[in-house]
Design a protein around this motif. Structure first.
Motif, PDB file in Angstrom:
ATOM      1  N   VAL A 169      14.208  19.582  98.372  1.00 31.48           N
ATOM      2  CA  VAL A 169      14.278  20.960  97.873  1.00 31.48           C
ATOM      3  C   VAL A 169      13.583  20.979  96.521  1.00 31.48           C
ATOM      4  O   VAL A 169      13.916  20.190  95.635  1.00 31.48           O
TER       5      VAL A 169
ATOM      6  N   THR B 177      13.446  24.825 100.078  1.00 25.97           N
ATOM      7  CA  THR B 177      13.444  23.645 100.931  1.00 25.97           C
ATOM      8  C   THR B 177      12.035  23.380 101.428  1.00 25.97           C
ATOM      9  O   THR B 177      11.338  24.297 101.878  1.00 25.97           O
TER      10      THR B 177
ATOM     11  N   LYS C  80      25.339  18.752  96.344  1.00 25.15           N
ATOM     12  CA  LYS C  80      24.704  19.847  95.595  1.00 25.15           C
ATOM     13  C   LYS C  80      24.070  19.269  94.345  1.00 25.15           C
ATOM     14  O   LYS C  80      24.601  18.326  93.759  1.00 25.15           O
TER      15      LYS C  80
ATOM     16  N   TRP D 152      22.420  20.710  90.640  1.00 23.27           N
ATOM     17  CA  TRP D 152      22.088  21.808  89.719  1.00 23.27           C
ATOM     18  C   TRP D 152      21.125  21.274  88.671  1.00 23.27           C
ATOM     19  O   TRP D 152      21.298  20.158  88.172  1.00 23.27           O
TER      20      TRP D 152
ATOM     21  N   THR E  74      25.201  29.250  91.627  1.00 23.99           N
ATOM     22  CA  THR E  74      24.536  28.758  92.834  1.00 23.99           C
ATOM     23  C   THR E  74      23.725  27.501  92.499  1.00 23.99           C
ATOM     24  O   THR E  74      23.001  27.483  91.511  1.00 23.99           O
ATOM     25  N   PRO E  75      23.851  26.441  93.310  1.00 29.40           N
ATOM     26  CA  PRO E  75      23.111  25.216  92.993  1.00 29.40           C
ATOM     27  C   PRO E  75      21.605  25.378  93.185  1.00 29.40           C
ATOM     28  O   PRO E  75      21.147  26.262  93.913  1.00 29.40           O
ATOM     29  N   THR E  76      20.875  24.479  92.558  1.00 24.72           N
ATOM     30  CA  THR E  76      19.432  24.441  92.740  1.00 24.72           C
ATOM     31  C   THR E  76      19.101  23.944  94.144  1.00 24.72           C
ATOM     32  O   THR E  76      18.177  24.416  94.788  1.00 24.72           O
ATOM     33  N   ALA E  77      19.883  22.959  94.595  1.00 22.96           N
ATOM     34  CA  ALA E  77      19.689  22.402  95.941  1.00 22.96           C
ATOM     35  C   ALA E  77      21.051  22.222  96.592  1.00 22.96           C
ATOM     36  O   ALA E  77      21.982  21.730  95.967  1.00 22.96           O
ATOM     37  N   LEU E  78      21.115  22.637  97.847  1.00 27.66           N
ATOM     38  CA  LEU E  78      22.337  22.438  98.629  1.00 27.66           C
ATOM     39  C   LEU E  78      21.972  21.663  99.890  1.00 27.66           C
ATOM     40  O   LEU E  78      21.113  22.105 100.664  1.00 27.66           O
TER      41      LEU E  78
ATOM     42  N   ASN F 211      22.101  28.543 100.514  1.00 26.11           N
ATOM     43  CA  ASN F 211      22.579  29.185  99.287  1.00 26.11           C
ATOM     44  C   ASN F 211      22.209  28.325  98.084  1.00 26.11           C
ATOM     45  O   ASN F 211      23.032  27.601  97.541  1.00 26.11           O
ATOM     46  N   GLN F 212      20.948  28.413  97.717  1.00 22.97           N
ATOM     47  CA  GLN F 212      20.413  27.581  96.649  1.00 22.97           C
ATOM     48  C   GLN F 212      19.296  28.356  95.978  1.00 22.97           C
ATOM     49  O   GLN F 212      18.719  29.267  96.570  1.00 22.97           O
ATOM     50  N   THR F 213      18.962  27.978  94.756  1.00 24.89           N
ATOM     51  CA  THR F 213      17.864  28.670  94.064  1.00 24.89           C
ATOM     52  C   THR F 213      16.521  27.993  94.313  1.00 24.89           C
ATOM     53  O   THR F 213      15.472  28.576  94.066  1.00 24.89           O
TER      54      THR F 213
END
Ligand SMILES: *[C@@H]1O[C@H](CO)[C@@H](O)[C@H](O)[C@H]1NC(C)=O
Ligand SMILES: *[C@@H]1O[C@H](CO)[C@@H](O)[C@H](O)[C@H]1NC(C)=O
Ligand SMILES: *[C@@H]1O[C@H](CO)[C@@H](O)[C@H](O)[C@H]1NC(C)=O
Ligand SMILES: *[C@@H]1O[C@H](CO)[C@@H](O)[C@H](O)[C@H]1NC(C)=O
Length: 324
Positions: free
Chosen positions: A193, A176, A223, A225, A252-256, A171-173
């Protein structure tokens, strides 16, 4: 470490909602604060860059570091032509006096260093174990904002001992790339990511007036952002440096980086915040990477002979705020 890890686990077990996501501003690093809350590290570059890190007195005297009002500028020398047999280009590396475990850090950055050969980073690390990670059995760091030779987008990366990886999707924008965080894999590329947009790094970041990087580290996830300066969805509390933040209200975070295939609590320990700017070296200086980015010739020679290429090799940082 074991004690604090256990404590965090107990809190998480008993009171998940209390842990949930409200944080208070604990360290507000702005302007002149950086001269006392961070130390300049006049060290040899562990990554073999064509750099000469200077101490604080030298950095301030040469105006490589300028810390006043709401501004921290840190730059490389952009006038000297270097003797290939002598030291590298003067630059600056600073490290927070305090260390942090679970926390949120907000990097409000107006400009980051750009130029062929440049390898800037804003990151968090335990230097006692980095880069000699092979000697240890757990641990290390994450790079929030790191790249080389102006190549966008930014990749948010974790580097750890063996036994930590991330899922291919989440759940990230961002997207990966490498899954395994182990420093021994793929030349220590780390699990990472990539941000979805090029304004996350280098010239495009700077053209947009920079932006905000926010990292939340808990015992169960990390996370990150990224928002470009004028993004409409920058939380007002991030933009304004509010006294509290509630990350549950963030998009939603950029990287999770979840803990599904990585025991975050045991792989990460006390970290300092470090902001550095080196040139060439183990990563940026590899011919395939340097020339692949459209940079000419040999990296060290380029750095030696072209001071004017480093006029934009500076950080302009409005604040680094830590919430706990
Ligand atoms: C600069 O930061 C990177 C992290 O991105 C690190 O690997 C490297 O060792 C640092 N170099 C210096 C000289 O501080
Ligand atoms: C030092 O750098 C700052 C920021 O770039 C600039 O405003 C200032 O004029 C410089 N000071 C001197 C003495 O050059
Ligand atoms: C981002 O920049 C790279 C080159 O650095 C380019 O290949 C890529 O197409 C760009 N992506 C976007 C979305 O503009
Ligand atoms: C993804 O994260 C956002 C922001 O944290 C949240 O609102 C949303 O419910 C999440 N979606 C899923 C499928 O978990």
């Amino acid at each position: 470490m074991i004690g604090s890890t256990k404590l965090a686990f107990v809190l998480a077990t008993i009171a998940p909602s209390a842990l949930a996501a409200t944080y208070s501003l604990s360290d507000n690093h702005v302007g002149a604060d950086f001269l006392t809350s961070f130390v300049h590290q006049a060290i040899a570059d562990p990554t073999h860059g064509r750099v000469n890190y200077v101490d604080q007195a030298t950095a301030v005297a040469k105006n490589l570091t300028f810390a006043a009002g709401n501004t921290l500028i840190m730059r490389a020398d952009d006038f000297a032509v270097l003797d290939p047999a002598g030291p590298g280009r003067d630059s600056v590396r600073i490290k927070s006096v305090k260390t942090y475990t679970t926390h949120v850090s907000v990097f409000d950055i107006r400009h980051m260093p750009q130029g062929c050969g440049s390898w800037p980073a804003a990151w968090e690390v335990n230097e006692a174990v980095w880069p000699n990670v092979a000697l240890l059995d757990t641990l290390v760091l994450n790079h929030q904002l790191e790249g080389v030779n102006d190549v966008s987008p930014n990749a948010m990366t974790l580097h750890t001992s063996a036994g930590c990886s991330i899922p291919a999707t989440g759940n990230q924008t961002g997207t990966t790339a490498q899954l395994d965080c182990d420093v021994a894999v793929n030349g220590n590329a780390g699990c990472n990511v990539k941000a979805p947009t090029n304004d996350s790094y280098g010239p495009a970041f700077n053209t947009a007036g920079g932006g905000f990087y926010v990292m939340e580290r808990t015992t169960t996830f990390i996370k990150v952002w990224f928002w470009t300066r004028n993004a409409p969805d920058v939380p007002a509390d991030v933009r304004n440096g509010a006294p509290t933040l509630n990350t549950d209200t963030f998009p939603t975070p950029t990287a999770l980086f979840p803990n599904t295939q990585c025991d975050i609590a045991s792989h990460f320990n006390e970290h300092n915040i470090i902001i550095n700017l080196t040139f060439c070296g183990d990563f940026a200086g590899q011919p395939s990477i340097f020339n692949g980015a459209g940079c000419p010739g040999d990296c060290a020679t380029f750095v030696n002979q072209n001071p004017k290429a480093f006029e934009n090799a500076f950080w302009d940082i409005a604040a680094v705020r830590v919430y706990a």
